[in-house]
Each structure stands twice: as C-alpha cells, then as structure tokens.
Design an enzyme around this catalytic site. Structure first.
Site, PDB file in Angstrom:
ATOM      1  N   HIS A   1      -8.034  -4.478  -1.159  1.00 36.77           N
ATOM      2  CA  HIS A   1      -8.925  -3.521  -1.792  1.00 36.77           C
ATOM      3  C   HIS A   1      -8.504  -2.128  -1.381  1.00 36.77           C
ATOM      4  O   HIS A   1      -8.072  -1.932  -0.248  1.00 36.77           O
ATOM      5  CB  HIS A   1     -10.378  -3.776  -1.367  1.00 36.77           C
ATOM      6  CG  HIS A   1     -11.368  -3.149  -2.278  1.00 36.77           C
ATOM      7  ND1 HIS A   1     -11.766  -1.849  -2.135  1.00 36.77           N
ATOM      8  CD2 HIS A   1     -12.014  -3.636  -3.365  1.00 36.77           C
ATOM      9  CE1 HIS A   1     -12.621  -1.563  -3.098  1.00 36.77           C
ATOM     10  NE2 HIS A   1     -12.794  -2.626  -3.861  1.00 36.77           N
TER      11      HIS A   1
ATOM     12  N   ASP B   1     -13.944 -10.690  -5.938  1.00 37.16           N
ATOM     13  CA  ASP B   1     -13.424 -11.481  -7.058  1.00 37.16           C
ATOM     14  C   ASP B   1     -12.869 -12.819  -6.633  1.00 37.16           C
ATOM     15  O   ASP B   1     -12.659 -13.701  -7.460  1.00 37.16           O
ATOM     16  CB  ASP B   1     -12.350 -10.691  -7.800  1.00 37.16           C
ATOM     17  CG  ASP B   1     -12.950  -9.490  -8.471  1.00 37.16           C
ATOM     18  OD1 ASP B   1     -14.047  -9.638  -9.012  1.00 37.16           O
ATOM     19  OD2 ASP B   1     -12.340  -8.419  -8.439  1.00 37.16           O
TER      20      ASP B   1
HETATM   21  N1  CMC Z   1      -1.290  -9.703  -2.288  1.00 37.85           N
HETATM   22  C1  CMC Z   1      -0.177  -9.392  -1.596  1.00 37.85           C
HETATM   23  N2  CMC Z   1       0.116  -8.168  -1.123  1.00 37.85           N
HETATM   24  C2  CMC Z   1      -0.775  -7.185  -1.377  1.00 37.85           C
HETATM   25  C3  CMC Z   1      -1.977  -7.426  -2.089  1.00 37.85           C
HETATM   26  C4  CMC Z   1      -2.221  -8.735  -2.560  1.00 37.85           C
HETATM   27  N3  CMC Z   1      -3.328  -9.023  -3.234  1.00 37.85           N
HETATM   28  N4  CMC Z   1      -2.672  -6.282  -2.193  1.00 37.85           N
HETATM   29  C5  CMC Z   1      -1.951  -5.350  -1.569  1.00 37.85           C
HETATM   30  N5  CMC Z   1      -0.804  -5.892  -1.073  1.00 37.85           N
HETATM   31  C6  CMC Z   1       0.222  -5.198  -0.292  1.00 37.85           C
HETATM   32  C7  CMC Z   1       1.077  -4.325  -1.201  1.00 37.85           C
HETATM   33  O1  CMC Z   1       2.222  -5.024  -1.675  1.00 37.85           O
HETATM   34  C8  CMC Z   1       1.437  -3.186  -0.293  1.00 37.85           C
HETATM   35  O2  CMC Z   1       2.504  -3.595   0.527  1.00 37.85           O
HETATM   36  P1  CMC Z   1       3.611  -2.532   0.992  1.00 37.85           P
HETATM   37  O3  CMC Z   1       2.892  -1.554   1.874  1.00 37.85           O
HETATM   38  O4  CMC Z   1       4.605  -3.370   1.722  1.00 37.85           O
HETATM   39  O5  CMC Z   1       4.164  -1.919  -0.247  1.00 37.85           O
HETATM   40  C9  CMC Z   1       0.189  -3.014   0.582  1.00 37.85           C
HETATM   41  O6  CMC Z   1      -0.445  -4.301   0.599  1.00 37.85           O
HETATM   42  C10 CMC Z   1      -0.788  -1.968   0.083  1.00 37.85           C
HETATM   43  O7  CMC Z   1      -1.058  -2.258  -1.276  1.00 37.85           O
HETATM   44  P2  CMC Z   1      -1.359  -1.145  -2.374  1.00 37.85           P
HETATM   45  O8  CMC Z   1      -1.047  -1.690  -3.719  1.00 37.85           O
HETATM   46  O9  CMC Z   1      -0.703   0.148  -1.983  1.00 37.85           O
HETATM   47  O10 CMC Z   1      -2.911  -0.971  -2.189  1.00 37.85           O
HETATM   48  P3  CMC Z   1      -3.890  -0.328  -3.251  1.00 37.85           P
HETATM   49  O11 CMC Z   1      -5.009   0.223  -2.472  1.00 37.85           O
HETATM   50  O12 CMC Z   1      -3.168   0.580  -4.162  1.00 37.85           O
HETATM   51  O13 CMC Z   1      -4.332  -1.594  -4.139  1.00 37.85           O
HETATM   52  C11 CMC Z   1      -5.555  -3.401  -5.047  1.00 37.85           C
HETATM   53  C12 CMC Z   1      -5.561  -2.206  -4.061  1.00 37.85           C
HETATM   54  C13 CMC Z   1      -6.957  -3.986  -5.141  1.00 37.85           C
HETATM   55  C14 CMC Z   1      -5.143  -2.903  -6.458  1.00 37.85           C
HETATM   56  C15 CMC Z   1      -4.533  -4.453  -4.535  1.00 37.85           C
HETATM   57  O14 CMC Z   1      -4.907  -4.906  -3.245  1.00 37.85           O
HETATM   58  C16 CMC Z   1      -4.391  -5.632  -5.499  1.00 37.85           C
HETATM   59  O15 CMC Z   1      -3.614  -5.545  -6.445  1.00 37.85           O
HETATM   60  N6  CMC Z   1      -5.146  -6.761  -5.246  1.00 37.85           N
HETATM   61  C17 CMC Z   1      -5.145  -7.882  -6.148  1.00 37.85           C
HETATM   62  C18 CMC Z   1      -6.055  -7.567  -7.330  1.00 37.85           C
HETATM   63  C19 CMC Z   1      -7.520  -7.673  -6.954  1.00 37.85           C
HETATM   64  O16 CMC Z   1      -7.956  -8.624  -6.323  1.00 37.85           O
HETATM   65  N7  CMC Z   1      -8.292  -6.674  -7.417  1.00 37.85           N
HETATM   66  C20 CMC Z   1      -9.750  -6.661  -7.231  1.00 37.85           C
HETATM   67  C21 CMC Z   1     -10.245  -5.512  -6.433  1.00 37.85           C
HETATM   68  S1  CMC Z   1     -11.979  -5.717  -5.995  1.00 37.85           S
HETATM   69  C22 CMC Z   1     -12.839  -5.565  -7.474  1.00 37.85           C
HETATM   70  C23 CMC Z   1     -12.801  -4.210  -8.078  1.00 37.85           C
HETATM   71  O17 CMC Z   1     -13.152  -3.223  -7.394  1.00 37.85           O
HETATM   72  O18 CMC Z   1     -12.461  -4.097  -9.252  1.00 37.85           O
END
Ligand code: CMC
Length: 429
Positions: free
Chosen positions: A306, A364
């Site tokens: 998240h 989720d």
């Molecule tokens: N599985 C594997 N690795 C992950 C995941 C995941 N679900 N989420 C983040 N990472 C890793 C990512 O690869 C990155 O690694 P590195 O630093 O080596 O590049 C690191 O963790 C930070 O990730 P980020 O993408 O920079 O983080 P963000 O804050 O931009 O993204 C997120 C947040 C929710 C989009 C992401 O965690 C994600 O895609 N999760 C899966 C989708 C999901 O479950 N979304 C629902 C969110 S809760 C409901 C809502 O609010 O809508």
C-alpha cells in the site's frame, strides 16, 4: 496551526517557507509561493511527498496501521456503527444523535429509486459489458436527470446531491448486476436496512420471496464501512480535481469511479481473487512468491502493499474476521482459495523481501473471498467498492467546495520534450 519555517538555499539566496502543523501526522512545508519566488516548480511524480489539500475527514497513520474517520478508529466504527451512521459522520463531522440518525436514514431511504427513464439506459449497453463501465455511464447520466441538485453554489443542493448519490448507488449497482446476468431489475425496499436492501435488489427474483440473512447483511454493511473513505487516494484526488473546475457532483463521482477501476486501486480485489484462483493450490505459492520478488517479472502479489500503510492495513484485519464469519454462516468449510490466501499471507509475512519492503496484506486481499462467498461474481467487486466509497468522495468534494481557499487544481510539469521547431510539410518529412 503553529508555524515554524523551512529554509531553502537556492542560487546563493536563502528563502524561508512556513511549516504548517496538522492536529496529527506529518507537518507540511507551504511552498505555494515557490514559483513566484524562484521560477521553479517541485517535482513529485505520484505525489509521494505532496499534500494536495487541507482536510478534516480521515487520518491514516501508515506506520502504525491506524485509520480514523473524524477521529474515530475504523475498528470501533466497524464494530459498533452501521454504514449510514458512518456516512453521516463523514458528511457532517459528528456522530448523529438518535433523532438525527433516524432523520438521515429516512432521507437516504426516500431517494433510493432511480428515475424510471434511467432504467432504459441499461439496455443500451451490451449485456456482457463490465458492470463498472455501466456504473460509470449511469452515474454520469444522473446529472442529466437531477438538474435540481447540480448548482454547486447552493448548500442545500449540495446536500441533496450527496444524499441522492448515497441512496441511488446501491440501486444502480444492483441494476448493473441484474442486467449483467439477464434477470429483471428488483426495486428498492425501504423497510430494509441499507445493506439488506442492496442484497435484496441483487439476489431476489420477482417469482419468489427472498429473505435476507441478517449475518450476511451485517457483513455487507461492514464491508461498506471499511471502504467508506481513505483520504486523498487516487480516485478521491480525481474527484477533487474534477470538482475543482466547478463540475457538477454527479460528473465528479463518475470520474472517481473511472479512476477506481484500475487494478492498482479498486480493481485489486478482483485481481487478488483471480490471482488466488491462478495459484490454485498451496504447493504453487513459492513459485508466485519468487515471481513477485523478480524485478524482471511485472507480476505483483495482488492484495499486498500500500502506498500509505507500511504496516498491516487495519481494514484487512477486520475484513479477515468478516471473511470467517461469512464462510461460517454459509457453512463453507473447504475453500481452496481461502487456504491459498492464509498460506500466502503466512509466507509473505515471514519472507525477508516482504518484511524489508513493508508489504502487508491490504483490504483487497480478503474482500474478494468474502464477496464471492456472498454470491457476487468478480466483475462486481469494484462496483461494490465504488458504491461504498461514494460517501467518501462526496464528503471530500463537499469539503473542497466549502473551502474558501479552493482553486482549480492545475499541476505543473518538468518538460523534457522537443524545443520549438518549424513545421515541415508532409512531402518533405
Ligand atoms: N508484490 C510484490 N512487490 C511489491 C508489491 C506487491 N504487491 N507492491 C510493491 N512491491 C515492491 C515494488 O516492486 C517496489 O520494489 P522496488 O523498491 O524494488 O522497486 C517496492 O515494493 C515499492 O513499491 P511501489 O510500487 O513503489 O509502491 P507504491 O506505493 O507506488 O505502490 C501499490 C502501492 C498498492 C500500487 C502496490 O503495492 C501494488 O501494486 N500492490 C498490488 C495492488 C494492490 O493490492 N492494490 C490495492 C491497494 S489497497 C486498496 C486501494 O486503496 O485501492
């Protein structure tokens, strides 16, 4: 807001910017005059360090895993309140008295029907249309039917539009579902609670009596509470940005629905359940954990991670409890996807990669299993999220409109494209 200052040294010149303090949470540096002072913008893709507004509605402490609505912890609201009480709290800022609650419930309940002509809109969609596409179109169309609540400068019309949206969203969602599966629309039943009425509109058919199971209605209500608001997330920021131009509230909420649809946001519950189905059995989990860790593989564990929570999402804990209540009530003992989910959660919580990156299950992760057990197809999951989030969007929209400092949202950019050049006629390119 007590003030201190932050110093910025740029091109040999020192400038000071005031630091604003909220009631709780990180302070913010007020850089509103930065461009005027220096001719420079700030650069923050994804707004990871940018507060886009001042708000008094919802507070999240992502490190602690805390979520407060108007100061009340989500756990207490989910345990003791009902969804319409939370709606009142988000809209008006305080919990209602008994009389206020009765009046609010009455007002919402009396707006549940859709203009009859709107029901004919549905037939314009292909019957295999995703219900989110239908919902987006129908909510946008509300502004064509309820002209008497689109004057955003009138506080009474703003509140009427807010109540209308909270009241009509379940009806639109249920109609989208019925259209999707080819069953007749079921009209709202005002003697039922908000959640029970929704389940009735989704699962009743005209040819027989349908009694809503109170345990399932309570679970549905709790799911709505858990999704009601989440401060300045992508869809809420979309609603605020759309509303900042003065667009009518129905159009703004349609914009929020479009943003919510994406798999990184509201679409994640659908994606999480699809992922659990794809993994299939517990023995295949290590393969998917490896893929999630592989930087060259775009695969992510859906339902994990998240932007704000770097701890267990407090909503996920309540959701997990609700999942067990629903499966228990329905007598579902062996759910392979629940087995995969529990084991995946256990492994991820002890795996160095997930610990180091602070990736915990989010709401989720469990909501998909619960919604499927309640009888909804995966295509409806994001629709239910939109239904519940409508109150958050509308409360945030109202707050913005009522803010005397509100301006049209207009981010700037770091331009890296071509510099000025002369047009070349097509024959000479
Ligand atoms: N599985 C594997 N690795 C992950 C995941 C995941 N679900 N989420 C983040 N990472 C890793 C990512 O690869 C990155 O690694 P590195 O630093 O080596 O590049 C690191 O963790 C930070 O990730 P980020 O993408 O920079 O983080 P963000 O804050 O931009 O993204 C997120 C947040 C929710 C989009 C992401 O965690 C994600 O895609 N999760 C899966 C989708 C999901 O479950 N979304 C629902 C969110 S809760 C409901 C809502 O609010 O809508």
């Amino acid at each position: 807001m007590a003030n201190s200052t932050a110093k910025l040294e740029l091109g040999g010149e020192n400038r000071e910017y005031e630091v604003l303090e909220g009631t709780v949470g990180p302070d913010v540096i007020n850089i509103a005059s930065l461009y005027r002072d220096t001719g420079m913008f700030t650069y923050d893709p994804g707004f990871t360090s940018t507060a886009s507004c001042e708000s008094q509605i919802t507070y999240i402490d992502g490190d602690e895993g805390t979520l407060l609505h108007r100061g009340y912890p989500i756990e207490q609201l989910a345990d003791h309140g009902d969804f319409l009480e939370v709606c009142y709290l988000l809209l008006y800022g305080e919990l209602p008295t008994k009389a206020q609650k009765e009046d609010f419930d009455y007002r919402v309940t009396r707006h549940t029907m859709l203009h009859e002509q709107m029901s004919r809109f549905f037939t314009g969609f292909r019957r295999d249309a995703h219900p989110m596409a239908v919902m987006c179109g129908m909510v946008g169309a509300l502004s064509a039917f309820y002209h008497d609540s689109t004057d955003i400068s009138d506080p009474h019309q703003r509140m009427v539009a807010s109540i209308r949206m909270i009241a009509k969203m379940p009806t639109i969602a249920a109609m989208a579902y019925k259209y999707h599966i080819g069953q007749p629309f079921i009209y709202p039943r005002n003697e039922l609670s908000y959640a029970a009425n929704f389940l009735h509109m989704c699962f009743a058919v005209p040819c027989e009596e349908y009694h809503v199971n109170p345990v399932l209605a309570r679970a549905m209500d709790r799911i709505f509470i858990l999704h009601a608001d989440h401060e300045q997330n992508a869809s809420t920021s979309t609603v605020r940005l759309a509303g900042s131009s003065g667009a009518n509230p129905f159009a703004c909420i349609a914009a929020g629905i479009a943003c919510l649809w994406g798999p990184a946001h509201g679409g994640a519950n659908e994606a999480a359940l699809n992922m659990l189905a794809e993994i299939g059995t517990v023995d295949r989990i290590p393969e998917y954990i490896d893929r999630a860790k592989d930087r060259d593989d775009p695969f992510r564990l859906m339902g994990f991670g998240h932007r704000v929570y770097k701890n267990y999402d407090p909503r996920a804990k309540i959701m997990q409890k609700t999942t067990h209540e629903v499966l228990g009530e329905l007598g579902i003992k062996d759910d392979p996807q629940l087995d995969v989910a529990l084991e995946l959660e256990r492994i991820a919580l002890t795996d160095e990669y997930f610990i180091e990156k602070k990736l915990y299950p989010n709401i989720d992760f469990y909501s998909g299993i619960t919604l499927r057990a309640l009888g909804f197809p995966t295509t409806m999951f994001t629709v239910l999220f939109a239904l519940a989030r409508t109150v958050g969007w509308i409360a945030q929209w109202k707050e913005m409109i009522e803010d005397p400092n509100q301006k049209i949202g207009r981010p700037r950019q770091l331009y890296t494209g071509a510099t000025q050049r002369d047009y070349v006629s097509i024959a000479n390119r």
